[in-house]
Design a protein around this motif. Structure first.
Motif, PDB file in Angstrom:
ATOM      1  N   ASN A  65      -8.712  -2.228 -17.265  1.00 39.33           N
ATOM      2  CA  ASN A  65      -9.480  -0.989 -17.347  1.00 39.33           C
ATOM      3  C   ASN A  65      -8.516   0.160 -17.638  1.00 39.33           C
ATOM      4  N   TYR A  67      -9.141   3.190 -18.016  1.00 42.19           N
ATOM      5  CA  TYR A  67      -9.503   4.445 -17.370  1.00 42.19           C
ATOM      6  C   TYR A  67      -8.744   4.626 -16.061  1.00 42.19           C
ATOM      7  N   GLU A  68      -8.089   3.554 -15.595  1.00 37.81           N
ATOM      8  CA  GLU A  68      -7.281   3.628 -14.384  1.00 37.81           C
ATOM      9  C   GLU A  68      -5.843   3.941 -14.767  1.00 37.81           C
ATOM     10  N   GLU A  69      -5.291   4.978 -14.154  1.00 40.55           N
ATOM     11  CA  GLU A  69      -3.949   5.450 -14.499  1.00 40.55           C
ATOM     12  C   GLU A  69      -2.883   4.374 -14.330  1.00 40.55           C
ATOM     13  N   LYS A  70      -2.928   3.602 -13.243  1.00 45.55           N
ATOM     14  CA  LYS A  70      -1.896   2.581 -13.021  1.00 45.55           C
ATOM     15  C   LYS A  70      -1.913   1.537 -14.133  1.00 45.55           C
ATOM     16  N   ASN A  71      -3.084   1.213 -14.652  1.00 43.31           N
ATOM     17  CA  ASN A  71      -3.184   0.256 -15.749  1.00 43.31           C
ATOM     18  C   ASN A  71      -2.575   0.820 -17.023  1.00 43.31           C
TER      19      ASN A  71
END
Length: 153
Positions: A65, A67-71
């Motif tokens: 995803n 939209y997730e910063e860590k990704n």
């Protein structure tokens, strides 16, 4: 693709080209036609994938995803510096200078096969890492692999 196997001591020429050892080339039959991909490893080393394996890795990354910063950060760091390599007529690949500098790689390198990829280490860094082998390797094996698995050995 079957798992790659072997450890190869190699030297880079003055231009940063690596002669792919014949024993490794035999394990990478599509490398001449499809090429290879190199990128940064998790430690200070480089990682080489066949193009087909790199496509599998990036397909897996594409499922994250974004939209997730860590990704996004992981994808960015993982793919940073990724470069396609082509074998020349002599069976050499030109390693990118920026990646060699990142990994502290000089003239002497070790290619260490790890399942679907090849780690590229500065020889001194590789030797130092192996010198740091745990005193009781069997305890590490039990901790990592012994969780209810049955492996004879």
């Amino acid at each position: 693709m079957s798992h790659l196997i072997g450890e190869f001591d190699c030297k880079l020429d003055a231009k940063g080209r690596l002669m792919v050892p014949s024993g490794l080339k035999k394990q990478l039959p599509a490398a001449d036609a499809e090429g290879l991909v190199i990128n940064r490893g998790f430690e200070k080393h480089l990682v080489v994938y066949s193009k087909a394996e790199w496509d599998k890795v990036t397909a897996e990354l594409a499922q994250l995803n974004q939209y997730e910063e860590k990704n996004r950060k992981f994808i960015r760091y993982f793919t940073r510096g990724a470069t396609e390599l082509s074998l020349d007529a002599s069976g050499r690949v030109l390693l990118p200078k920026s990646l060699l500098e990142y990994a502290g790689i000089g003239a002497e390198v070790v290619l260490s096969c790890q399942f679907n990829k090849i780690e590229v280490w500065a020889k001194d860094a590789y030797d130092a890492q192996l010198d740091d082998e745990p005193e009781n390797f069997s305890s590490l094996a039990e901790e990592v692999m012994g969780k209810g698995r049955r492996i004879d050995g």
